[in-house]
Design an enzyme around this catalytic site. Structure first.
Site, PDB file in Angstrom:
ATOM      1  N   ALA A 184      -2.242  -1.752  -1.196  1.00  0.00           N
ATOM      2  CA  ALA A 184      -2.956  -1.077  -2.279  1.00  0.00           C
ATOM      3  C   ALA A 184      -4.077  -0.200  -1.725  1.00  0.00           C
ATOM      4  O   ALA A 184      -4.314   0.915  -2.215  1.00  0.00           O
ATOM      5  CB  ALA A 184      -3.519  -2.108  -3.256  1.00  0.00           C
ATOM      6  N   LYS A 185      -4.762  -0.688  -0.699  1.00  0.00           N
ATOM      7  CA  LYS A 185      -5.870   0.082  -0.121  1.00  0.00           C
ATOM      8  C   LYS A 185      -5.360   1.359   0.551  1.00  0.00           C
ATOM      9  O   LYS A 185      -6.008   2.411   0.484  1.00  0.00           O
ATOM     10  CB  LYS A 185      -6.626  -0.781   0.885  1.00  0.00           C
ATOM     11  CG  LYS A 185      -7.844  -0.095   1.522  1.00  0.00           C
ATOM     12  CD  LYS A 185      -8.933   0.199   0.511  1.00  0.00           C
ATOM     13  CE  LYS A 185     -10.114   0.962   1.157  1.00  0.00           C
ATOM     14  NZ  LYS A 185     -10.835   0.156   2.163  1.00  0.00           N
ATOM     15  N   TYR A 186      -4.206   1.286   1.207  1.00  0.00           N
ATOM     16  CA  TYR A 186      -3.632   2.498   1.794  1.00  0.00           C
ATOM     17  C   TYR A 186      -3.424   3.559   0.713  1.00  0.00           C
ATOM     18  O   TYR A 186      -3.745   4.740   0.898  1.00  0.00           O
ATOM     19  CB  TYR A 186      -2.277   2.227   2.459  1.00  0.00           C
ATOM     20  CG  TYR A 186      -2.223   1.167   3.515  1.00  0.00           C
ATOM     21  CD1 TYR A 186      -3.354   0.737   4.200  1.00  0.00           C
ATOM     22  CD2 TYR A 186      -1.000   0.566   3.845  1.00  0.00           C
ATOM     23  CE1 TYR A 186      -3.271  -0.245   5.183  1.00  0.00           C
ATOM     24  CE2 TYR A 186      -0.911  -0.402   4.826  1.00  0.00           C
ATOM     25  CZ  TYR A 186      -2.050  -0.817   5.484  1.00  0.00           C
ATOM     26  OH  TYR A 186      -1.939  -1.786   6.440  1.00  0.00           O
TER      27      TYR A 186
END
Length: 307
Positions: free
Chosen positions: A182-184
């Protein structure tokens, strides 16, 4: 109150340490540059009422922080740094106890996430990947957004700490690594959005539209973004002190696009932006805020975006 080993007291970690200590937790902190850990401890001593029992102690190696700690939180900027403080010589996992919970708040590769989870399991400890967003001010104000992956009961155990460090925690899924995934996606989106905003301001300047007026228009139209609202005052002031370092965004773009390329999915805008970040880092801009991407456009357009 808990004993917490906190590894990494840089741009984000220092504020997180302060908030945890203010909430009454006992922190043992480590940073590879010891002076930064000492500075974080001094800020706590100077600004926090510790009558509720909170404390901060600087240690010389991560293993010393981890011994007897219920939680081990790593908040460092790269795979190499995360490996060093957790798995390297003198790393925290050499001192982790049965039942402890290790939380990786950095943005790291899925390969390292899998390695950390396996190492924790081997030591009888639990693991969560929980990367954060919100910049330096969000960390200082306890207003981070936290993307966490792991089993529901383990996330619930960490939630009191997440509620101190952040304003919003999203349990992405029980599959370890989904916090990182999700952070990517988030940081790739932010890099592309900021590039579009900076190019809009560059064109406005070239067409003699006052940037303060352009900012007002963006804020009152569908062109408004949270990123633009936060970054524009710094842009207009020419302030590129890091809230989130350009070289970290560069790393995250490469992480994101590596997965897209593995899936053979073209992401053309992000691919172009990654190339621009490659150039910026090659020119030594990595330690500045990623807003400093504006200076590339300034140079190409032979103008300054500041007003």
């Amino acid at each position: 109150m808990s004993v917490i080993a906190f590894l990494g007291t840089g741009t984000m970690g220092a504020g997180m340490v302060r908030n945890l200590a203010a909430a009454g937790h006992e922190l043992r902190i480590y940073n590879r540059t010891k002076s930064r850990a000492e500075a974080a401890a001094d800020v706590v001593a100077d600004t926090v009422d510790l009558s509720s029992g909170g404390s901060v102690r600087v240690v010389d190696e991560p293993v010393y922080a981890a011994r007897g700690a219920e939680f081990i939180i790593a908040c460092v900027g790269s795979d190499a740094a995360t490996f060093a403080v957790l798995l390297g010589e003198g790393g925290a996992l050499a001192g982790v106890g049965q039942g402890a919970l290790v939380i990786d708040c950095g943005t790291t590769s899925l390969k390292l996430t899998e390695q950390l989870a396996a190492a924790c399991e081997g030591e009888g400890a639990s693991f969560l990947d929980a990367p954060i967003t919100g910049s330096k001010l969000g960390a200082e104000g306890g207003k981070l957004t936290i993307m966490v992956a792991g089993e529901e009961e383990i996330v619930a155990r960490a939630m009191p700490l997440f509620e101190i460090m952040g304003k919003h925690t999203v349990h992405v899924s029980e599959r370890l690594g989904d916090g990182q995934r999700a952070k990517y996606c988030l940081n790739m989106t932010q890099a592309v959005v900021l590039q579009g905003l900076l190019e809009g301001y560059t064109l406005a300047k070239l067409l003699d539209v006052p940037l303060t007026k352009m900012a007002e228009i963006l804020e009152n139209s569908a062109g408004k973004t949270g990123l633009g609202t936060f970054k524009t005052p710094y842009l207009l002031a020419g302030d590129f002190e890091p809230h989130f370092r350009l070289d970290l965004m560069h790393k995250d773009l490469h992480l994101a696009l590596r997965h897209a390329e593995n899936e053979r999915v073209p992401l053309p805008a992000a691919t172009v932006v990654r190339g621009l970040y490659d150039q910026a880092v090659a020119e030594g801009m990595g330690p500045r805020d990623f807003l400093a991407m504006a200076t590339l456009l300034e140079r190409w357009a032979k103008l300054e975006l500041r007003e």
